[in-house]
Design a protein around this motif. Structure first.
Motif, PDB file in Angstrom:
ATOM      1  N   ILE A   1      -6.800   2.799  -9.353  1.00 35.13           N
ATOM      2  CA  ILE A   1      -7.202   1.387  -9.466  1.00 35.13           C
ATOM      3  C   ILE A   1      -8.178   1.195 -10.618  1.00 35.13           C
ATOM      4  O   ILE A   1      -8.087   0.227 -11.367  1.00 35.13           O
TER       5      ILE A   1
ATOM      6  N   ALA B   1       0.617   9.308  -5.892  1.00 34.51           N
ATOM      7  CA  ALA B   1       0.996  10.708  -5.717  1.00 34.51           C
ATOM      8  C   ALA B   1       1.942  11.153  -6.833  1.00 34.51           C
ATOM      9  O   ALA B   1       1.779  12.232  -7.420  1.00 34.51           O
ATOM     10  N   GLY B   2       2.905  10.309  -7.146  1.00 31.86           N
ATOM     11  CA  GLY B   2       3.920  10.656  -8.150  1.00 31.86           C
ATOM     12  C   GLY B   2       3.322  10.915  -9.520  1.00 31.86           C
ATOM     13  O   GLY B   2       3.782  11.771 -10.273  1.00 31.86           O
ATOM     14  N   GLN B   3       2.302  10.162  -9.859  1.00 34.33           N
ATOM     15  CA  GLN B   3       1.689  10.321 -11.183  1.00 34.33           C
ATOM     16  C   GLN B   3       0.626  11.401 -11.179  1.00 34.33           C
ATOM     17  O   GLN B   3       0.101  11.753 -12.226  1.00 34.33           O
ATOM     18  N   GLY B   4       0.295  11.880  -9.994  1.00 32.99           N
ATOM     19  CA  GLY B   4      -0.683  12.947  -9.920  1.00 32.99           C
ATOM     20  C   GLY B   4      -2.133  12.500  -9.908  1.00 32.99           C
ATOM     21  O   GLY B   4      -3.025  13.288 -10.232  1.00 32.99           O
ATOM     22  N   TYR B   5      -2.392  11.265  -9.555  1.00 36.44           N
ATOM     23  CA  TYR B   5      -3.780  10.821  -9.455  1.00 36.44           C
ATOM     24  C   TYR B   5      -4.459  11.528  -8.299  1.00 36.44           C
ATOM     25  O   TYR B   5      -3.848  11.715  -7.236  1.00 36.44           O
ATOM     26  N   PRO B   6      -5.750  11.903  -8.452  1.00 39.13           N
ATOM     27  CA  PRO B   6      -6.435  12.584  -7.350  1.00 39.13           C
ATOM     28  C   PRO B   6      -6.665  11.662  -6.145  1.00 39.13           C
ATOM     29  O   PRO B   6      -6.753  12.136  -5.016  1.00 39.13           O
TER      30      PRO B   6
ATOM     31  N   ARG C   1       3.915   1.653  -1.178  1.00 36.25           N
ATOM     32  CA  ARG C   1       4.543   1.877  -2.485  1.00 36.25           C
ATOM     33  C   ARG C   1       3.505   2.326  -3.512  1.00 36.25           C
ATOM     34  O   ARG C   1       3.794   3.133  -4.391  1.00 36.25           O
ATOM     35  N   PHE C   2       2.293   1.787  -3.391  1.00 36.63           N
ATOM     36  CA  PHE C   2       1.232   2.186  -4.314  1.00 36.63           C
ATOM     37  C   PHE C   2       0.872   3.657  -4.099  1.00 36.63           C
ATOM     38  O   PHE C   2       0.701   4.417  -5.054  1.00 36.63           O
TER      39      PHE C   2
ATOM     40  N   LEU D   1       0.833  -1.207   0.000  1.00 33.23           N
ATOM     41  CA  LEU D   1       0.000   0.000   0.000  1.00 33.23           C
ATOM     42  C   LEU D   1       0.868   1.258   0.000  1.00 33.23           C
ATOM     43  O   LEU D   1       0.601   2.227  -0.723  1.00 33.23           O
TER      44      LEU D   1
ATOM     45  N   LEU E   1       3.206   5.884  -5.846  1.00 37.24           N
ATOM     46  CA  LEU E   1       2.945   5.913  -7.286  1.00 37.24           C
ATOM     47  C   LEU E   1       1.760   6.824  -7.594  1.00 37.24           C
ATOM     48  O   LEU E   1       1.794   7.643  -8.522  1.00 37.24           O
TER      49      LEU E   1
ATOM     50  N   ARG F   1      -6.723   7.042  -4.773  1.00 33.22           N
ATOM     51  CA  ARG F   1      -6.436   5.645  -5.092  1.00 33.22           C
ATOM     52  C   ARG F   1      -7.464   5.027  -6.023  1.00 33.22           C
ATOM     53  O   ARG F   1      -7.137   4.223  -6.892  1.00 33.22           O
ATOM     54  N   SER F   2      -8.740   5.358  -5.791  1.00 36.29           N
ATOM     55  CA  SER F   2      -9.790   4.752  -6.603  1.00 36.29           C
ATOM     56  C   SER F   2      -9.559   5.018  -8.086  1.00 36.29           C
ATOM     57  O   SER F   2      -9.677   4.117  -8.918  1.00 36.29           O
ATOM     58  N   GLU F   3      -9.223   6.254  -8.394  1.00 32.90           N
ATOM     59  CA  GLU F   3      -8.990   6.617  -9.800  1.00 32.90           C
ATOM     60  C   GLU F   3      -7.850   5.777 -10.390  1.00 32.90           C
ATOM     61  O   GLU F   3      -7.925   5.291 -11.524  1.00 32.90           O
TER      62      GLU F   3
END
Lengths: 136, 136, 136, 136
Positions: free
Chosen positions: B35, B24-29, B18-19, B16, B22, B31-33
């Motif tokens: 996944i 945050a690093g990719q800029g996802y708003p 490490r995920f 979790l 990722l 976790r759901s988005e």
């Protein structure tokens, strides 16, 4: 394995329905197992972009075993001082061809160098390199 | 988009952590988005194994625009009766080369046939085909 | 294009026979054209390993156009000072979904960063990034 | 190996120069060997699109060997009557994880089915499947 946590994921019913079909079709025991696999795959792909990440690779070589000296060259290459050649597996395919799977452990960049050498040896007909990052 | 459902996923804290990096690093708003993206990607890859699945493709072609007749051949190929050529985009790269992105809509197998023809045209220097299944 | 040179390639008749079938099946005008494509592809793949190599990318995004503000965020991301956003193409897929193909030109590493941001935007359902190195 | 034939390939000097660098960099003994590899790779990729093509696969599985019953399930799956499990290789990675490389021989479609089952077993953390078509 550390402590297990539980997170919630929201997704619309159409997407969930199709995902459940995939989970069942592939034989996953449950959704969590399938989602963990997707996450690990993505993290591993991410790690492979870093030249110094620790990885394990399987170099897959189909070659003509009649060609003199090829096996010796392969063994020489595997004894690279920067890598740890864990082991290798030899499979007899037909009268002419063999499959050799060489397992290499080390940094991504060192694996790339040795696997380039292996796949370009004269007599090697087909090759594929599989790298998995061994993350944190 | 249908009704939104919420499922629980259990995973150990290391994975979790490490995920989350990722995500945050990719800029996802959230976790759901992230996944949902992993799930859609996996489903789309699965669909592409079916020759009759509906798909949309982008055929990327880098070519030398000095070569006479190439553009005409490209247009002829795009007017294939089994496919719907949605549109195409032309980009000037340098004095010699152009990039053409051709968007094709249709069955996976028909797209494969037309994109093979496009990428093998004389004068085409580099090509890539991107197919996304338009699932259920 | 520079001066044309001619090299000889030896290969056994079985391999040549299967290659000729591929050349004909894909519609290549001759073997040289097919071999040049194989070489260019390989060189382009090699270049992409270098973070500073010049490349052109097509970022392929399927998204729900009802989501407010997504288009604006996309445009903001494209106006990254390190990249040259050459152009973009918008295709209406169905009542809900659009396809946007964004063409980016720049260094491999800068393209990777912007395309990560684009594919992780909320509302983007599917994405693929195609990078072609613009070598020497 | 059948009779050796020699064909001529024309390409412009810029492309040839870059190709020669690649050939040298990867350690190929000569251009012919490198071009044969490119051709075989392309043919093998083509074959894999046919469900009944004969192929050999390496399924790479990283798993936690503490999980009871996983090894047994793996062995059961390998004893599929449509496939020939040639052999498998087990590598100890660290206190927790093992790598298992399972070599499967058979039709592309049967390999796909068994490898799906293997990669979705509970306890399997990472997996990759490598398929090479064993063409004509």
């Amino acid at each position: 394995m550390g402590q297990v946590e539980r997170i919630g994921v929201s997704l619309d019913e159409g997407l969930l329905g199709r995902f459940d079909e995939l989970v069942a079709g592939q034989g996953y025991p449950n959704r969590s197992e399938a989602i963990r696999d997707l996450i690990r795959d993505r993290l591993s792909a991410e790690e492979l972009g870093k030249p110094n990440a620790r990885a394990i690779a399987g170099v897959f070589l189909v070659y003509d075993h009649h060609l003199g000296g090829l096996s010796q060259k392969m063994i020489d290459l595997q004894h690279n001082h920067l890598l740890q050649t864990v082991s290798s597996l030899h499979v007899h395919l037909d009268r002419e061809d063999c499959l050799e799977v060489v397992i290499l452990k080390g940094k991504v960049k060192d694996i790339a160098q040795v696997s380039d050498r292996l796949t370009s040896l004269k007599g090697v007909k087909l090759s594929r390199v599989n790298i998995l990052a061994l993350g944190g």
